[in-house]
Write a protein that holds these residues in place. Structure first.
Motif, PDB file in Angstrom:
ATOM      1  N   SER A 260     -18.346   0.426  41.742  1.00  0.00           N
ATOM      2  CA  SER A 260     -17.231  -1.042  41.746  1.00  0.00           C
ATOM      3  C   SER A 260     -17.177  -1.544  40.610  1.00  0.00           C
ATOM      4  CB  SER A 260     -18.382  -1.200  42.852  1.00  0.00           C
ATOM      5  OG  SER A 260     -18.148  -0.613  44.313  1.00  0.00           O
ATOM      6  N   ILE A 261     -18.331  -1.639  39.797  1.00  0.00           N
ATOM      7  CA  ILE A 261     -18.232  -2.668  38.688  1.00  0.00           C
ATOM      8  C   ILE A 261     -17.358  -2.311  37.743  1.00  0.00           C
ATOM      9  CG2 ILE A 261     -20.074  -2.238  36.559  1.00  0.00           C
ATOM     10  CD1 ILE A 261     -22.170  -2.907  38.217  1.00  0.00           C
ATOM     11  N   ALA A 262     -16.944  -0.854  37.756  1.00  0.00           N
ATOM     12  CA  ALA A 262     -16.412   0.092  36.498  1.00  0.00           C
ATOM     13  C   ALA A 262     -14.694  -0.475  37.020  1.00  0.00           C
ATOM     14  CB  ALA A 262     -16.511   1.404  36.640  1.00  0.00           C
ATOM     15  N   ALA A 263     -14.254  -0.084  38.482  1.00  0.00           N
ATOM     16  CA  ALA A 263     -13.162  -0.317  38.360  1.00  0.00           C
ATOM     17  C   ALA A 263     -12.434  -2.539  38.707  1.00  0.00           C
ATOM     18  CB  ALA A 263     -13.422  -0.512  40.050  1.00  0.00           C
ATOM     19  N   TYR A 264     -13.917  -3.208  38.315  1.00  0.00           N
ATOM     20  CA  TYR A 264     -13.859  -4.359  38.567  1.00  0.00           C
ATOM     21  C   TYR A 264     -13.481  -4.730  36.957  1.00  0.00           C
ATOM     22  CZ  TYR A 264     -14.586  -8.892  37.997  1.00  0.00           C
ATOM     23  OH  TYR A 264     -14.983 -10.656  37.879  1.00  0.00           O
ATOM     24  N   ALA A 265     -14.992  -3.822  36.273  1.00  0.00           N
ATOM     25  CA  ALA A 265     -13.639  -4.108  34.617  1.00  0.00           C
ATOM     26  C   ALA A 265     -12.573  -3.856  34.487  1.00  0.00           C
ATOM     27  CB  ALA A 265     -15.267  -2.690  34.105  1.00  0.00           C
ATOM     28  N   ASP A 266     -11.555  -2.606  35.080  1.00  0.00           N
ATOM     29  CA  ASP A 266     -10.179  -1.883  35.015  1.00  0.00           C
ATOM     30  C   ASP A 266      -9.497  -2.556  35.037  1.00  0.00           C
ATOM     31  OD1 ASP A 266     -12.135   0.248  33.380  1.00  0.00           O
ATOM     32  OD2 ASP A 266     -11.397   1.572  34.764  1.00  0.00           O
ATOM     33  N   ASP A 267      -9.943  -3.811  36.261  1.00  0.00           N
ATOM     34  CA  ASP A 267      -8.951  -4.879  36.794  1.00  0.00           C
ATOM     35  C   ASP A 267      -8.098  -6.130  35.900  1.00  0.00           C
ATOM     36  OD1 ASP A 267      -7.247  -5.768  38.584  1.00  0.00           O
ATOM     37  OD2 ASP A 267      -9.313  -6.988  39.348  1.00  0.00           O
ATOM     38  N   PRO A 268      -7.198  -5.958  35.643  1.00  0.00           N
ATOM     39  CA  PRO A 268      -6.582  -6.335  34.043  1.00  0.00           C
ATOM     40  C   PRO A 268      -6.371  -8.347  35.043  1.00  0.00           C
ATOM     41  CG  PRO A 268      -4.734  -4.917  35.421  1.00  0.00           C
ATOM     42  CD  PRO A 268      -5.357  -4.964  36.266  1.00  0.00           C
ATOM     43  N   ALA A 269      -7.346  -8.751  33.949  1.00  0.00           N
ATOM     44  CA  ALA A 269      -7.303 -10.217  34.027  1.00  0.00           C
ATOM     45  C   ALA A 269      -6.350 -11.035  33.129  1.00  0.00           C
ATOM     46  CB  ALA A 269      -7.913 -11.379  33.615  1.00  0.00           C
ATOM     47  N   SER A 270      -5.405 -12.204  33.566  1.00  0.00           N
ATOM     48  CA  SER A 270      -4.093 -13.074  32.642  1.00  0.00           C
ATOM     49  C   SER A 270      -4.362 -14.823  32.990  1.00  0.00           C
ATOM     50  CB  SER A 270      -3.609 -12.291  33.346  1.00  0.00           C
ATOM     51  OG  SER A 270      -2.147 -13.377  34.610  1.00  0.00           O
ATOM     52  N   HIS A 271      -4.396 -14.878  32.166  1.00  0.00           N
ATOM     53  CA  HIS A 271      -4.178 -16.526  31.900  1.00  0.00           C
ATOM     54  C   HIS A 271      -2.425 -17.196  31.573  1.00  0.00           C
ATOM     55  CE1 HIS A 271      -8.078 -16.338  32.925  1.00  0.00           C
ATOM     56  NE2 HIS A 271      -8.234 -15.551  32.144  1.00  0.00           N
ATOM     57  N   GLU A 272      -2.780 -18.542  32.187  1.00  0.00           N
ATOM     58  CA  GLU A 272      -1.047 -18.643  31.495  1.00  0.00           C
ATOM     59  C   GLU A 272      -1.496 -20.217  31.734  1.00  0.00           C
ATOM     60  OE1 GLU A 272       2.759 -17.692  33.508  1.00  0.00           O
ATOM     61  OE2 GLU A 272       2.240 -15.692  33.032  1.00  0.00           O
ATOM     62  N   GLN A 273      -0.515 -20.939  30.690  1.00  0.00           N
ATOM     63  CA  GLN A 273      -0.244 -22.925  30.008  1.00  0.00           C
ATOM     64  C   GLN A 273       0.512 -23.432  29.841  1.00  0.00           C
ATOM     65  OE1 GLN A 273      -4.237 -23.811  28.709  1.00  0.00           O
ATOM     66  NE2 GLN A 273      -3.581 -26.447  29.434  1.00  0.00           N
ATOM     67  N   ASP A 274       1.427 -24.010  31.218  1.00  0.00           N
ATOM     68  CA  ASP A 274       2.648 -24.053  30.492  1.00  0.00           C
ATOM     69  C   ASP A 274       2.214 -26.462  30.056  1.00  0.00           C
ATOM     70  OD1 ASP A 274       3.543 -22.102  29.642  1.00  0.00           O
ATOM     71  OD2 ASP A 274       4.475 -22.115  32.183  1.00  0.00           O
ATOM     72  N   SER A 275       2.794 -27.125  29.407  1.00  0.00           N
ATOM     73  CA  SER A 275       2.782 -28.638  28.940  1.00  0.00           C
ATOM     74  C   SER A 275       4.378 -28.978  28.297  1.00  0.00           C
ATOM     75  CB  SER A 275       1.401 -28.435  28.642  1.00  0.00           C
ATOM     76  OG  SER A 275       1.330 -28.755  26.970  1.00  0.00           O
ATOM     77  N   SER A 276       4.648 -29.866  28.798  1.00  0.00           N
ATOM     78  CA  SER A 276       5.879 -30.752  28.094  1.00  0.00           C
ATOM     79  C   SER A 276       5.803 -32.103  28.452  1.00  0.00           C
ATOM     80  CB  SER A 276       6.374 -29.972  28.624  1.00  0.00           C
ATOM     81  OG  SER A 276       7.003 -30.461  30.635  1.00  0.00           O
ATOM     82  N   THR A 277       6.438 -32.543  27.373  1.00  0.00           N
ATOM     83  CA  THR A 277       5.839 -34.381  26.897  1.00  0.00           C
ATOM     84  C   THR A 277       7.502 -34.783  26.686  1.00  0.00           C
ATOM     85  OG1 THR A 277       3.405 -34.055  27.040  1.00  0.00           O
ATOM     86  CG2 THR A 277       5.306 -36.593  25.792  1.00  0.00           C
ATOM     87  N   GLU A 278       7.747 -35.340  26.853  1.00  0.00           N
ATOM     88  CA  GLU A 278       8.761 -36.748  26.823  1.00  0.00           C
ATOM     89  C   GLU A 278       8.406 -38.629  26.726  1.00  0.00           C
ATOM     90  OE1 GLU A 278      12.411 -35.784  28.855  1.00  0.00           O
ATOM     91  OE2 GLU A 278      12.275 -33.355  28.734  1.00  0.00           O
ATOM     92  N   SER A 279       9.660 -38.137  25.794  1.00  0.00           N
ATOM     93  CA  SER A 279       8.962 -40.251  25.094  1.00  0.00           C
ATOM     94  C   SER A 279      10.347 -40.545  25.261  1.00  0.00           C
ATOM     95  CB  SER A 279       8.013 -40.736  24.321  1.00  0.00           C
ATOM     96  OG  SER A 279       7.415 -39.692  23.776  1.00  0.00           O
ATOM     97  N   SER A 280      11.018 -41.766  24.653  1.00  0.00           N
ATOM     98  CA  SER A 280      11.472 -41.827  24.387  1.00  0.00           C
ATOM     99  C   SER A 280      11.658 -43.858  24.725  1.00  0.00           C
ATOM    100  CB  SER A 280      13.235 -41.750  25.031  1.00  0.00           C
ATOM    101  OG  SER A 280      12.931 -42.851  26.567  1.00  0.00           O
ATOM    102  N   VAL A 281      11.903 -44.604  23.687  1.00  0.00           N
ATOM    103  CA  VAL A 281      11.966 -45.960  23.255  1.00  0.00           C
ATOM    104  C   VAL A 281      13.453 -46.399  22.467  1.00  0.00           C
ATOM    105  CG1 VAL A 281      11.145 -45.385  20.466  1.00  0.00           C
ATOM    106  CG2 VAL A 281      10.271 -47.801  22.079  1.00  0.00           C
ATOM    107  N   ALA A 282      13.256 -47.875  23.189  1.00  0.00           N
ATOM    108  CA  ALA A 282      14.648 -48.819  22.699  1.00  0.00           C
ATOM    109  C   ALA A 282      14.328 -49.931  22.777  1.00  0.00           C
ATOM    110  CB  ALA A 282      16.161 -47.745  23.382  1.00  0.00           C
ATOM    111  N   ALA A 283      15.717 -50.259  21.708  1.00  0.00           N
ATOM    112  CA  ALA A 283      15.035 -51.860  21.306  1.00  0.00           C
ATOM    113  C   ALA A 283      16.620 -52.695  20.492  1.00  0.00           C
ATOM    114  CB  ALA A 283      13.530 -52.226  20.786  1.00  0.00           C
ATOM    115  N   PRO A 284      16.941 -53.046  21.738  1.00  0.00           N
ATOM    116  CA  PRO A 284      18.814 -53.654  21.360  1.00  0.00           C
ATOM    117  C   PRO A 284      18.474 -55.093  21.741  1.00  0.00           C
ATOM    118  CG  PRO A 284      18.577 -52.856  23.772  1.00  0.00           C
ATOM    119  CD  PRO A 284      17.254 -52.465  22.644  1.00  0.00           C
ATOM    120  N   ILE A 285      19.126 -55.401  19.738  1.00  0.00           N
ATOM    121  CA  ILE A 285      18.209 -57.333  19.620  1.00  0.00           C
ATOM    122  C   ILE A 285      20.227 -57.723  19.287  1.00  0.00           C
ATOM    123  CG2 ILE A 285      17.931 -58.708  17.832  1.00  0.00           C
ATOM    124  CD1 ILE A 285      14.980 -56.871  18.363  1.00  0.00           C
TER     125      ILE A 285
END
Length: 479
Positions: free
Chosen positions: A19-44
């Motif tokens: 069981s321990i060996a099987a757990y060790a051979d079981d692959p593990a993966s991690h993923e993380q995504d992030s996005s940021t958008e910002s805008s500014v306007a100041a007509p005068i």
């Protein structure tokens, strides 16, 4: 029972280990995504602006006096003085508008996978930004003027038993200056864009082999087109003065009268217009880098690495500059007139003399339109590679640079012309009237000189350009 417990314990241990060996051979993966958008306007927006100020001053003085002595002689004096001044200033500014805006966006992602002693990691990041700030400034007009005037009059009369004597004098002065400055509309539209892309990857295996790769790409673009509707300026200055002197003496023998008038005048004017401008400067920068490294510890410490980079810069500024025209004139004049009259029992003698001087200078100059399209670019490429395995080593490196530029231009027709005039003249007239009749004598002289310098340039054009190319390669081997 003991054998049964032993078999059961062995089976349980094997199951737990499996069981321990099987757990060790079981692959593990991690993923993380992030996005940021910002805008500014100041007509005068700001509407037009007007400022103005006006001043006016006036003053006058009158004075009279009379004196009679013990002999009955009477002296009367009168004087009048007046002065005035006026000035004004005005400023007008057209509409003003500003519209700044900016946008920023970022994206990033990471992922990792592990399976036993092997693993891999990947990461990426993308950043982009844009900014612009268009500005529009309406034309600006500035006007101003200054006027001043003054007059003085004075007269004296003396009366005695033998007759009377009177003198009079008057002076007047005036000046007027003015100017106007007009600046055309100005439009500016700066903008820039940035992009940055980065990636990395690492891999490791159970056999002791490690790989690492990374790359990045950055680009920047900027521009700022400008249009200017030119400038116009004028200035004037006018001045004048006049002086009159007269005297009259009357007695038992007759009357003698003299008078003199002197007048002076000057005027100056200058004007400039043109300088329309349109220019569109632009620039871009691009940079790319990459690197890779491999290490295999199981093969006598074999290692290899490589890196490369490319950089490119380009800039240009096509422009059109409207020609400028300047014109001016300066004039001065002076006139003098003297008259004398003597009347007695024998007749009348009259003498008149006039003289005048005048100078005038005028010029006009014009430059043709100027157009050009300068640009420059630069490229730089570099690469390095090295490898080692045991006692063997090798390395390669290459560099290359290239620079180019050009500046094609054209200048329209240009020219300058001037005129310088000097003139003078005199007029004398004499008249004698007696019992024999009237005799007259008159003489007139005039002088004038004119000089007209000038030149004309029938345009010019050129295309200076050049190129510089260098390259260097180096290889080292050790076995």
């Amino acid at each position: 029972m003991q054998r049964s417990l032993g078999v059961a314990g062995l089976a349980g241990g094997l199951w737990l280990a499996g069981s321990i060996a099987a757990y060790a051979d079981d692959p593990a993966s991690h993923e993380q995504d992030s996005s940021t958008e910002s805008s500014v306007a100041a007509p005068i927006e700001l509407g037009g602006l007007s400022l103005g100020v006006e001043t006016e001053d006036r003053s006058s003085v009158e004075q009279s006096s009379s004196y009679t002595d013990s002999d009955g002689n009477t002296t009367e004096t009168e004087s009048v003085a007046e002065s005035s001044s006026q000035s004004d200033l005005g400023i007008d500014v057209g509409e003003i508008s500003i519209d700044p805006a900016a946008m920023l966006a970022t994206e990033s992602s990471t992922s990792s996978v592990e399976a036993g002693d092997s693993g891999s990691t990947e990461g990426s990041q993308l950043t982009s930004g844009e900014v612009e700030a268009p500005v529009s400034l309406g034309g600006v007009t500035v006007t101003g003027s200054q006027q001043s005037a003054s007059t003085t009059e004075e007269s004296t009369t003396t009366t005695t038993d033998e007759g009377s004597a009177s003198t009079s004098e008057s002076t007047s002065e005036s000046s007027a200056t003015g100017g106007a400055l007009e600046i055309g509309q100005l439009d500016i539209d700066p903008a820039a864009a940035l992009s940055d892309d980065r990636e990395s990857e690492t891999t490791s295996t159970e056999g002791g082999v490690n790989d690492a790769e990374s790359s990045s790409e950055t680009s920047l673009e900027a521009s700022s087109p400008i249009t200017f509707e030119g400038i116009a300026a004028t200035a004037t200055d006018e001045r004048s003065s006049e002086r009159e002197i007269g005297s009259t003496v009357t007695d038992s023998e007759g009357t003698a009268t003299t008078s003199e008038t002197v007048s002076q005048a000057s005027s100056n004017a200058v004007g400039v217009e043109g300088l329309d401008l349109a220019v569109d400067p632009m620039a871009s920068v691009w940079n790319s880098t990459g690197s890779a490294a491999t290490q295999a510890r199981g093969i006598e410490g074999a290692e290899s690495s490589a890196s490369e980079s490319d950089t490119a810069i380009w800039a240009g500024a096509p422009f059109h500059l409207g020609g400028i025209t300047a014109a001016g004139e300066s004039a001065q004049a002076e006139a003098r007139q003297a008259t004398s009259t003597v009347s007695d029992d024998e007749g009348t003698v009259t003498s008149t003399e006039q003289s005048w001087d005048a100078t005038r200078t005028s010029f006009i100059g014009q430059t043709g339109d100027i157009a050009g399209e300068p640009w420059v670019w630069l490229t730089d490429t570099r690469s390095d590679a090295s490898a080692s395995a045991g006692d063997s080593e090798g390395s390669d490196s290459n560099t290359a640079q290239m620079v180019g530029y050009a500046f094609p231009f054209a200048i329209g027709d240009s020219g300058f012309a001037s005129e310088i005039v000097d003139a003078s003249g005199t007029n004398t007239a004499d008249a004698i009237t007696d019992e024999n009749g009237t005799r007259t004598n008159e003489r007139t002289t005039e002088n004038q000189s004119v000089t007209r310098p000038g030149f004309v340039l029938d345009g010019a054009a050129g295309d200076p350009h050049g190129l510089l190319d260098t390259e260097n390669a180096q290889r080292n081997r050790l076995v």
